[in-house]
Each structure stands twice: as structure tokens, then as C-alpha cells.
Design an enzyme around this catalytic site. Structure first.
Site, mmCIF file in Angstrom:
data_model
loop_
_atom_site.group_PDB
_atom_site.id
_atom_site.type_symbol
_atom_site.label_atom_id
_atom_site.label_comp_id
_atom_site.label_asym_id
_atom_site.label_seq_id
_atom_site.Cartn_x
_atom_site.Cartn_y
_atom_site.Cartn_z
ATOM 1 N N ASP A 129 0.821 -1.213 0.000
ATOM 2 C CA ASP A 129 0.000 0.000 0.000
ATOM 3 C C ASP A 129 0.855 1.263 0.000
ATOM 4 O OD1 ASP A 129 0.959 -0.304 2.574
ATOM 5 O OD2 ASP A 129 -0.987 -0.518 3.521
ATOM 6 N N ASN A 152 -7.885 -1.695 14.177
ATOM 7 C CA ASN A 152 -9.266 -2.079 13.852
ATOM 8 C C ASN A 152 -9.322 -3.337 12.968
ATOM 9 O OD1 ASN A 152 -8.324 -1.116 11.427
ATOM 10 N ND2 ASN A 152 -9.775 0.585 11.251
ATOM 11 N N HIS A 189 -7.566 -3.842 10.182
ATOM 12 C CA HIS A 189 -7.328 -3.670 8.733
ATOM 13 C C HIS A 189 -6.033 -4.363 8.320
ATOM 14 C CE1 HIS A 189 -5.131 0.388 9.567
ATOM 15 N NE2 HIS A 189 -4.223 -0.392 9.026
ATOM 16 N N GLU A 203 -9.912 -1.404 5.021
ATOM 17 C CA GLU A 203 -10.556 -1.000 6.261
ATOM 18 C C GLU A 203 -11.863 -1.768 6.467
ATOM 19 O OE1 GLU A 203 -9.099 0.935 8.306
ATOM 20 O OE2 GLU A 203 -8.270 2.744 7.385
#
Ligand code: GLP
Length: 241
Positions: free
Chosen positions: A67, A136, A138, A143
């Protein structure tokens, strides 16, 4: 899914580097799927030490990164291209022409994403994909959402991720609001996946990864559908399991 719990961050980094070194030794022209963030820095340091000791050679290694922020220029010290050069590429004999990081300056984003995905395919998928994990759950920048994208795409970052990553920027307002990321299927093109996690801040995410049902609300849970995943986490990250 195989889970290795280590005493601390340093041991996690060593175990991860040993596994990566095996892949490189088995195939000197292997394709590494690489990740950024604080978590893999120790592993990169260990790989550099192995390279300096003459144990591994990067001359023929190819790499693709997971990414990158968008928009961002490669000379920005918060870009993932800058990170990779600093922590690995500039310290070993990899040919930079054989390294790919999503282009944070791409003008035509859809075209870029299609080309990046095609590049992963041309390389035949990665031999090993390194992953960190967000608080979270991800992976890459996939996400939590009602649906997850298959392939490389542009994503709007959640406020949780912007806040978590603001520690690297002058202020939260400076964190890019978007990113380019491999999708779940792009990640799954890896023959082997190594997910690294360290510290209490990741404990809830690791608990969800190991124990919760498979849900797009925690993208990492999808990983239990892949045939070869090794999670290497320290005791703190494993403390809620
Ligand atoms: C970032 C990256 C992820 C990374 C994760 C954890 O947002 N996009 O690829 O795995 O968050 O980062 P860290 O290792 O710094 O906790």
C-alpha cells in the site's frame, strides 16, 4: 493458521526474518510482498544483518508493496516508498527497478490500480506476503466495511487509521485521507502470508483474528481462508486471546 507467540518484539522480528530468509534462500529470484509501519522495521533490520553476514542475497529478488498513501510524493519522508528505501532497499543489493510500491502520484488512479494488479499477476503472485495489522483489524489499507474490494484500489482512510498514523506526521491534518492498497484477493495471490503484530495496542485485533467469526468488519479474519498463514506476535499482542 499457524500462530507463533514470541516473548517480545525483538524475538518476533528474528523469527520473521528467519522465515523470510528461508524464502530467499530457496529461490534467489523470489517475489516478496512487503509491508510498512512500525511493526516490520525490526524484521527489516534483521534481514539487513543477514545480508551483511553474507547469508542472503537480494540481487535477483523482486518485491511488491502492499500500500501507499494517496496523494503523496516518493520524496515525502512519510511515503511508503521512502520508508522502504530507508529501512531495506538502500541497505541491501536489491535492484530498485525490481521493486514496486503503489504510486502515490498516479494521475489516473483506476488505470494505475489495474496496472499494479497486472504486475502482481505478471510476477506470478508473491512467494510470501508480509502483513501488519491495524488496531481495527485492517490489513494493508483494507478498512472494516460492509464489503471489501478484491483488487488494488483507492480507499478512504477511517478516522481511526488517520488518528493511529498521525503520530508520524506533524499533525493529524497532514495525514493523507486516502491510500492505494492491494485488495483482499491481491493479498491472497501470495503463496504464503506472514502477519506480524506487537504490543498491547494490537491485542484486540489479534483476538478478533484468532477467535471471531469471519467478518468484513475485521478484514484480518478473512485470512483464515488462506491455506498458508503464519501469525507471529509477541506476548502483549497475544494477551487477550
Ligand atoms: C498502517 C499500514 C498497514 C500496517 C498497519 C499497522 O496503516 N497501512 O499496512 O500494517 O497500519 O502499522 P504499525 O505496524 O505501525 O502498527
Amino acid at each position: 493458521m499457524k500462530i507463533i507467540v514470541t516473548k517480545n518484539y525483538d524475538e518476533m522480528s528474528k523469527v520473521a526474518a528467519d522465515l523470510m530468509a528461508e524464502v530467499i534462500k530457496n529461490d534467489p529470484a523470489c517475489v516478496l510482498g512487503l509491508a510498512t509501519g512500525d511493526t516490520p522495521i525490526g524484521m527489516y533490520n534483521e534481514l539487513v544483518a543477514k545480508y551483511e553476514a553474507g547469508e542472503i542475497d537480494f540481487a535477483a529478488v523482486r518485491s511488491v508493496n502492499l500500500d501507499e498513501y494517496y496523494p503523496i510524493t516518493p520524496d515525502n519522508d512519510q511515503s511508503y516508498r521512502y520508508f522502504m528505501d530507508k529501512h531495506l532497499f538502500d541497505r541491501v543489493n536489491i535492484d530498485k527497478a525490481n521493486t514496486s510500491v503503489p504510486d502515490g502520484t498516479a494521475k489516473d488512479v483506476s488505470k494505475f490500480c489495474r496496472e499494479y494488479e497486472a504486475k502482481i499477476d505478471e510476477l506470478g503472485g508473491t512467494d510470501v506476503q508480509v502483513l501488519g495489522i491495524g488496531r481495527n483489524g485492517h490489513i494493508g489499507f483494507n478498512e472494516p466495511d460492509a464489503e471489501l474490494e478484491r483488487f488494488t484500489h483507492l480507499v478512504e482512510l477511517t478516522t481511526d487509521t488517520i488518528e493511529a498514523n498521525s503520530r508520524f506526521f506533524a499533525s493529524e491534518a497532514d495525514v493523507p485521507k486516502h491510500a492505494l492498497t492491494m485488495g483482499i484477493h491481491s493479498v491472497f495471490k501470495a503463496r504464503k502470508i506472514l502477519l506480524l503484530a506487537s504490543g498491547k495496542g494490537k491485542a484486540a485485533a489479534i483476538r478478533a483474528l484468532v477467535k471471531s467469526n469471519i467478518t468484513t468488519a475485521c478484514p484480518a479474519t478473512l485470512l483464515c481462508l488462506h491455506p498458508d498463514v503464519t501469525v507471529i506476535c509477541d506476548e502483549d499482542a497475544y494477551s487477550l486471546v
